[in-house]
Write an enzyme that holds these catalytic residues in place. Structure first.
Site, PDB file in Angstrom:
ATOM      1  N   LYS A   6      -3.730   0.590   2.788  1.00 40.06           N
ATOM      2  CA  LYS A   6      -3.558   0.446   1.337  1.00 40.06           C
ATOM      3  C   LYS A   6      -3.378  -1.008   0.915  1.00 40.06           C
ATOM      4  O   LYS A   6      -4.008  -1.482  -0.025  1.00 40.06           O
ATOM      5  CB  LYS A   6      -2.265   1.148   0.915  1.00 40.06           C
ATOM      6  CG  LYS A   6      -2.433   2.416   0.167  1.00 40.06           C
ATOM      7  CD  LYS A   6      -1.072   3.000  -0.193  1.00 40.06           C
ATOM      8  CE  LYS A   6      -0.036   2.837   0.841  1.00 40.06           C
ATOM      9  NZ  LYS A   6       1.225   2.359   0.616  1.00 40.06           N
ATOM     10  N   ARG A  38       5.917   7.151  -5.042  1.00 38.48           N
ATOM     11  CA  ARG A  38       6.021   7.713  -3.701  1.00 38.48           C
ATOM     12  C   ARG A  38       6.627   9.106  -3.683  1.00 38.48           C
ATOM     13  O   ARG A  38       6.794   9.692  -2.615  1.00 38.48           O
ATOM     14  CB  ARG A  38       6.876   6.793  -2.843  1.00 38.48           C
ATOM     15  CG  ARG A  38       6.067   5.995  -1.829  1.00 38.48           C
ATOM     16  CD  ARG A  38       7.027   5.151  -1.026  1.00 38.48           C
ATOM     17  NE  ARG A  38       6.472   4.719   0.214  1.00 38.48           N
ATOM     18  CZ  ARG A  38       5.745   3.602   0.361  1.00 38.48           C
ATOM     19  NH1 ARG A  38       5.478   2.854  -0.671  1.00 38.48           N
ATOM     20  NH2 ARG A  38       5.312   3.270   1.548  1.00 38.48           N
ATOM     21  N   ARG A  83       8.624   7.480   8.587  1.00 34.62           N
ATOM     22  CA  ARG A  83       7.834   7.176   7.385  1.00 34.62           C
ATOM     23  C   ARG A  83       6.699   8.189   7.217  1.00 34.62           C
ATOM     24  O   ARG A  83       6.370   8.588   6.100  1.00 34.62           O
ATOM     25  CB  ARG A  83       7.261   5.756   7.477  1.00 34.62           C
ATOM     26  CG  ARG A  83       8.307   4.693   7.134  1.00 34.62           C
ATOM     27  CD  ARG A  83       7.971   3.345   7.710  1.00 34.62           C
ATOM     28  NE  ARG A  83       6.763   2.778   7.160  1.00 34.62           N
ATOM     29  CZ  ARG A  83       6.079   1.781   7.740  1.00 34.62           C
ATOM     30  NH1 ARG A  83       6.500   1.266   8.892  1.00 34.62           N
ATOM     31  NH2 ARG A  83       5.003   1.308   7.184  1.00 34.62           N
ATOM     32  N   ARG A 125       0.023  -3.923  14.089  1.00 37.87           N
ATOM     33  CA  ARG A 125       0.629  -4.714  13.021  1.00 37.87           C
ATOM     34  C   ARG A 125       2.037  -5.194  13.423  1.00 37.87           C
ATOM     35  O   ARG A 125       2.441  -6.298  13.076  1.00 37.87           O
ATOM     36  CB  ARG A 125       0.704  -3.884  11.738  1.00 37.87           C
ATOM     37  CG  ARG A 125       1.276  -4.663  10.574  1.00 37.87           C
ATOM     38  CD  ARG A 125       1.092  -3.932   9.264  1.00 37.87           C
ATOM     39  NE  ARG A 125       2.023  -2.832   9.118  1.00 37.87           N
ATOM     40  CZ  ARG A 125       1.999  -1.955   8.118  1.00 37.87           C
ATOM     41  NH1 ARG A 125       1.065  -2.035   7.200  1.00 37.87           N
ATOM     42  NH2 ARG A 125       2.883  -0.988   8.055  1.00 37.87           N
ATOM     43  N   ARG A 181       7.066  -6.733  11.197  1.00 38.66           N
ATOM     44  CA  ARG A 181       7.839  -6.047  10.155  1.00 38.66           C
ATOM     45  C   ARG A 181       8.904  -5.176  10.787  1.00 38.66           C
ATOM     46  O   ARG A 181       8.625  -4.415  11.711  1.00 38.66           O
ATOM     47  CB  ARG A 181       6.897  -5.174   9.320  1.00 38.66           C
ATOM     48  CG  ARG A 181       6.556  -5.797   7.997  1.00 38.66           C
ATOM     49  CD  ARG A 181       5.516  -5.010   7.269  1.00 38.66           C
ATOM     50  NE  ARG A 181       5.928  -3.640   6.957  1.00 38.66           N
ATOM     51  CZ  ARG A 181       5.245  -2.847   6.137  1.00 38.66           C
ATOM     52  NH1 ARG A 181       4.158  -3.297   5.562  1.00 38.66           N
ATOM     53  NH2 ARG A 181       5.649  -1.629   5.898  1.00 38.66           N
TER      54      ARG A 181
HETATM   55  P1  ADP Z   1       3.716   1.462   4.050  1.00 38.24           P
HETATM   56  O1  ADP Z   1       2.775   1.912   2.977  1.00 38.24           O
HETATM   57  O2  ADP Z   1       3.004   0.928   5.260  1.00 38.24           O
HETATM   58  O3  ADP Z   1       4.745   2.487   4.393  1.00 38.24           O
HETATM   59  P2  ADP Z   1       5.080  -0.349   2.178  1.00 38.24           P
HETATM   60  O4  ADP Z   1       5.079  -1.821   2.365  1.00 38.24           O
HETATM   61  O5  ADP Z   1       4.325   0.195   1.005  1.00 38.24           O
HETATM   62  O6  ADP Z   1       4.538   0.205   3.554  1.00 38.24           O
HETATM   63  O7  ADP Z   1       6.580   0.177   2.062  1.00 38.24           O
HETATM   64  C1  ADP Z   1       7.553  -0.127   3.035  1.00 38.24           C
HETATM   65  C2  ADP Z   1       8.851   0.636   2.748  1.00 38.24           C
HETATM   66  O8  ADP Z   1       9.388   0.231   1.463  1.00 38.24           O
HETATM   67  C3  ADP Z   1       8.720   2.149   2.646  1.00 38.24           C
HETATM   68  O9  ADP Z   1       8.755   2.788   3.903  1.00 38.24           O
HETATM   69  C4  ADP Z   1       9.956   2.498   1.784  1.00 38.24           C
HETATM   70  O10 ADP Z   1      11.129   2.500   2.563  1.00 38.24           O
HETATM   71  C5  ADP Z   1      10.051   1.334   0.824  1.00 38.24           C
HETATM   72  N1  ADP Z   1       9.348   1.625  -0.451  1.00 38.24           N
HETATM   73  C6  ADP Z   1       8.209   1.047  -0.897  1.00 38.24           C
HETATM   74  N2  ADP Z   1       7.837   1.571  -2.079  1.00 38.24           N
HETATM   75  C7  ADP Z   1       8.760   2.514  -2.382  1.00 38.24           C
HETATM   76  C8  ADP Z   1       8.939   3.434  -3.445  1.00 38.24           C
HETATM   77  N3  ADP Z   1       8.057   3.507  -4.447  1.00 38.24           N
HETATM   78  N4  ADP Z   1      10.013   4.259  -3.421  1.00 38.24           N
HETATM   79  C9  ADP Z   1      10.892   4.207  -2.443  1.00 38.24           C
HETATM   80  N5  ADP Z   1      10.799   3.387  -1.390  1.00 38.24           N
HETATM   81  C10 ADP Z   1       9.740   2.538  -1.348  1.00 38.24           C
END
Ligand code: ADP
Length: 192
Positions: free
Chosen positions: A13, A88, A144, A127, A133
């Site tokens: 994404k 989410r 996740r 990654r 990360r």
């Molecule tokens: P990925 O899509 O690879 O899981 P992201 O960088 O989008 O990685 O998100 C990393 C983390 O940030 C998520 O696992 C979550 O803990 C938190 N996060 C991101 N966006 C949200 C959201 N909209 N609501 C709640 N937690 C979020």
């Protein structure tokens, strides 16, 4: 063009969002990046969020909606936006609809990147080595993926019910996936 990108962790994404941003010249709104920046700056909110993201759980909705509302209100959405990482869960999807309605900027497409779990584990392992990360450990990734299946997958149905969702296959080279997305959006790569 107001685009919501959806997909499980490791679906690419963020990569596709960055490519779209470059192609279309739109702001990239990534909640993951906003949270990681806040953590890096060491703000209270950032540190509080980090302990949650490191477990692979979702940061509470009120924190996220505050963060998104602030970002959407910055006044640079004239041409549209690429939203990556929000919403989410269903409650976030409803909040987003309300915020965008108030701004008179409703989402006009949602794209879900489909990818199978085996690929996810492989990609994230790579990654983890490259980016380091702190939420890319195997245990956190599995959580996740579970959180995604339980809470985020229904968001795709929410957009499908509004007739806004298209699913795109997320395997193969990133340029190929990008072409699939552009064709969904009916953008000719050469014309922009
Ligand atoms: P990925 O899509 O690879 O899981 P992201 O960088 O989008 O990685 O998100 C990393 C983390 O940030 C998520 O696992 C979550 O803990 C938190 N996060 C991101 N966006 C949200 C959201 N909209 N609501 C709640 N937690 C979020």
């Amino acid at each position: 063009m107001r685009i919501v990108l959806l997909g499980p962790p490791g679906s690419g994404k963020g990569t596709q969002a960055a490519m779209l941003v470059e192609q279309l010249g739109l702001p990239h709104i990534s909640t993951g990046a906003l949270l990681r920046n806040a953590a890096k700056r060491g703000t209270d909110l950032g540190l509080q969020a980090k302990s949650i993201t490191d477990k692979g759980e979702l940061v509470p909705d009120d924190i996220m909606s505050g963060m998104i509302e602030e970002r959407l209100g910055r006044g640079d959405l004239g041409k549209g936006f690429i939203l990556d990482g929000y919403p989410r869960n269903l409650s976030q999807a409803r909040s987003l609809d309300m915020m965008l309605e108030r701004l008179n900027q409703p989402a006009d497409a949602a794209i879900h990147i489909d990818i199978d779990p085996e690929q996810i584990i492989k990609r994230i392992a790579r990654r983890a080595k490259e980016e380091g990360r702190s939420d890319d450990t195997e245990k956190t990734v599995r959580n996740r993926m579970r959180v995604y299946a339980e809470q985020t997958a229904p968001v795709a149905d929410y957009y499908a019910d509004q007739g806004l969702l298209t699913r795109v296959l997320g395997n193969g080279p990133k340029e190929e996936i990008f072409q699939r997305i552009l064709s969904v959006l009916q953008i000719d790569a050469k014309s922009t």
